[in-house]
Design a protein around this motif. Structure first.
Motif, short mmCIF file in Angstrom:
data_model
loop_
_atom_site.label_atom_id
_atom_site.label_comp_id
_atom_site.label_asym_id
_atom_site.label_seq_id
_atom_site.Cartn_x
_atom_site.Cartn_y
_atom_site.Cartn_z
N GLU A 259 60.55 -5.27 -5.02
CA GLU A 259 60.23 -4.84 -3.65
C GLU A 259 61.43 -4.14 -3.02
O GLU A 259 61.27 -3.09 -2.37
CB GLU A 259 59.83 -6.05 -2.80
CG GLU A 259 58.42 -6.53 -3.01
CD GLU A 259 58.00 -7.56 -1.97
OE1 GLU A 259 58.81 -7.86 -1.06
OE2 GLU A 259 56.87 -8.07 -2.07
N GLU A 260 62.61 -4.69 -3.22
CA GLU A 260 63.82 -4.09 -2.65
C GLU A 260 64.11 -2.74 -3.30
O GLU A 260 64.54 -1.78 -2.62
CB GLU A 260 65.01 -5.03 -2.84
CG GLU A 260 66.22 -4.68 -1.99
CD GLU A 260 65.95 -4.79 -0.50
OE1 GLU A 260 66.22 -3.80 0.22
OE2 GLU A 260 65.47 -5.84 -0.06
N VAL A 261 63.90 -2.65 -4.60
CA VAL A 261 64.11 -1.37 -5.30
C VAL A 261 63.20 -0.29 -4.73
O VAL A 261 63.62 0.83 -4.45
CB VAL A 261 63.86 -1.53 -6.82
CG1 VAL A 261 63.77 -0.17 -7.51
CG2 VAL A 261 64.96 -2.36 -7.45
N ARG A 262 61.94 -0.62 -4.50
CA ARG A 262 60.99 0.35 -3.96
C ARG A 262 61.41 0.79 -2.56
O ARG A 262 61.36 1.98 -2.23
CB ARG A 262 59.59 -0.26 -3.92
CG ARG A 262 58.94 -0.37 -5.30
CD ARG A 262 57.48 -0.73 -5.16
NE ARG A 262 56.89 -0.82 -6.49
CZ ARG A 262 56.17 -1.84 -6.92
NH1 ARG A 262 55.95 -2.86 -6.11
NH2 ARG A 262 55.66 -1.85 -8.13
N LEU A 263 61.80 -0.18 -1.74
CA LEU A 263 62.20 0.13 -0.37
C LEU A 263 63.42 1.04 -0.36
O LEU A 263 63.44 2.07 0.33
CB LEU A 263 62.50 -1.16 0.39
CG LEU A 263 63.07 -0.99 1.81
CD1 LEU A 263 62.09 -0.24 2.69
CD2 LEU A 263 63.41 -2.35 2.41
#
Length: 288
Positions: free
Chosen positions: A181-185
Motif C-alpha cells: 500500500e505504501e509503495v503504491r501511494l
C-alpha cells in the motif's frame, strides 16, 4: 530455504517467504495462519520451487514441501487470473516429476505422494472478495455428473480494506500488505523516488523494519523489476486488445461485403459488378 543465483528475479513476496534468511520462519507463520496449526521452526521445510517460473522474468511463486504437503503460493498485484487452476496443474505435475523417482510410477505397490495445496494472494486494485475458490472444473467445456479431475485454488484478498482473517494471523503477510500500500501511494506521489521513499517510510513506521533495513537496496531493485514486468504485461494486453478489435472490424466488414453481394445476386446484377462493388472474388460470389 537458502538464496541461490537464478536467471530470473525474485519478487519481494517470494524473497520474504522463500529466499530470505528468515524465509523459513515467515513461511511457517503463513502456513500456520492458513491451517490453524502451530508448526515450530524446527519443522523441516524444503524449497522445491521449479527453475522455470509462471510469470515471464519475475519469480513470484513459492513452492515448499512441509508436513507431507506441497504448498504452492503465488501473488497477484493485478487482476486475478482465472486460469490459475490449469497453470497450477501443469506446475504441480512437474513438481511431482521432480520429487518422485522415475521408476516409482511403474511399481505395483501404490507410491504415496505429498498432498498439494494452492493459494493465491491478491493485493490488486480491482474489487475482489476477501476469499474465493477457483476450480479447474469451471473451465471444462462439458461437465459430467462425476468430475474425473479437479484442482482448487484458494484466493485471499490481502488488501487491508478487505480485512482478510489471514492477515490477523500472520504478522509478516499483514506487514507486507501495508508495505505494498505504501509503495503504491509513494509511487503516485513521486514516480521517480517512490520506491525509495516507501522503503524509508515503512522502516520509520516499523513495517517489515528489520527486513527492509537489511535489504533496502535489493528490495528497491526487486520493486523496479516488478514494475517493469507489470508495465510490459499492460502493454502486451493493450496491444492484444487492439489486434482483437481490428480483427473484429475486419470480420464485420467481410460479413457486410458478403451480405451486399448476396443482395446484388438476388437483384440480378452481373458477376463483375458484384465483385467490384462488394470487393470479393468471383469464387466467393459463386459460393453464395
Amino acid at each position: 530455504m537458502s538464496t541461490v543465483n537464478r536467471k530470473y528475479k525474485d519478487s519481494v513476496f517470494v524473497d520474504l517467504f522463500s529466499e530470505d534468511e528468515k524465509a523459513k520462519e515467515n513461511f511457517l507463520s503463513l502456513y500456520n495462519a492458513l491451517h490453524n496449526t502451530n508448526l515450530q521452526l524446527s519443522c523441516p521445510v524444503e524449497n522445491i520451487r521449479l527453475d522455470n517460473v509462471m510469470y515471464m522474468n519475475i519469480v513470484n511463486d513459492v513452492s515448499c514441501l512441509v508436513d507431507n504437503k506441497i504448498i504452492v503460493l503465488a501473488e497477484h498485484q493485478s487482476t486475478v487470473n482465472e486460469n490459475m487452476p490449469l497453470r497450477f496443474l501443469e506446475y504441480v505435475a512437474r513438481i511431482y516429476e521432480k520429487l518422485q523417482a522415475p521408476t516409482d510410477r511403474y511399481l505395483r505397490k501404490l507410491s504415496k505422494i505429498p498432498t498439494p495445496e494452492f493459494f493465491v494472494f491478491y493485493n490488486g486494485l480491482n474489487d475482489y472478495p476477501e476469499t474465493t475458490v477457483l476450480k479447474l472444473s469451471d473451465a471444462f467445456i462439458t461437465k459430467p455428473e462425476r468430475i474425473p479431475l479437479d484442482l482448487e485454488v484458494k484466493v485471499y484478498n490481502i488488501n487491508k480494506s478487505k480485512g482478510a482473517e489471514v492477515l490477523r494471523r500472520c504478522k509478516t503477510l499483514d506487514e507486507y500488505s501495508l508495505f505494498i500500500e505504501e509503495v503504491r501511494l509513494q509511487t503516485q506521489l513521486d514516480p521517480e523516488n517512490g520506491f525509495t521513499n516507501a522503503v524509508k517510510i515503512c522502516i520509520e513506521k516499523g513495517i517489515l523494519k528489520e527486513y527492509l533495513q537489511r535489504k533496502s537496496r535489493e528490495v528497491i531493485n526487486m520493486l523496479v523489476a516488478e514494475y517493469d514486468y507489470d508495465t510490459d504485461i499492460a502493454v502486451q494486453r493493450e496491444e492484444a486488445g487492439r489486434i482483437a478489435f481490428a480483427q473484429g472490424i475486419s470480420q464485420g466488414s467481410r460479413q457486410k461485403a458478403l451480405e451486399t453481394a448476396k443482395m446484388m445476386l438476388t437483384m440480378g446484377y452481373p458477376l463483375a459488378d458484384i465483385c467490384k462493388i462488394a470487393g470479393i472474388s468471383p469464387a466467393e460470389v459463386e459460393a453464395l
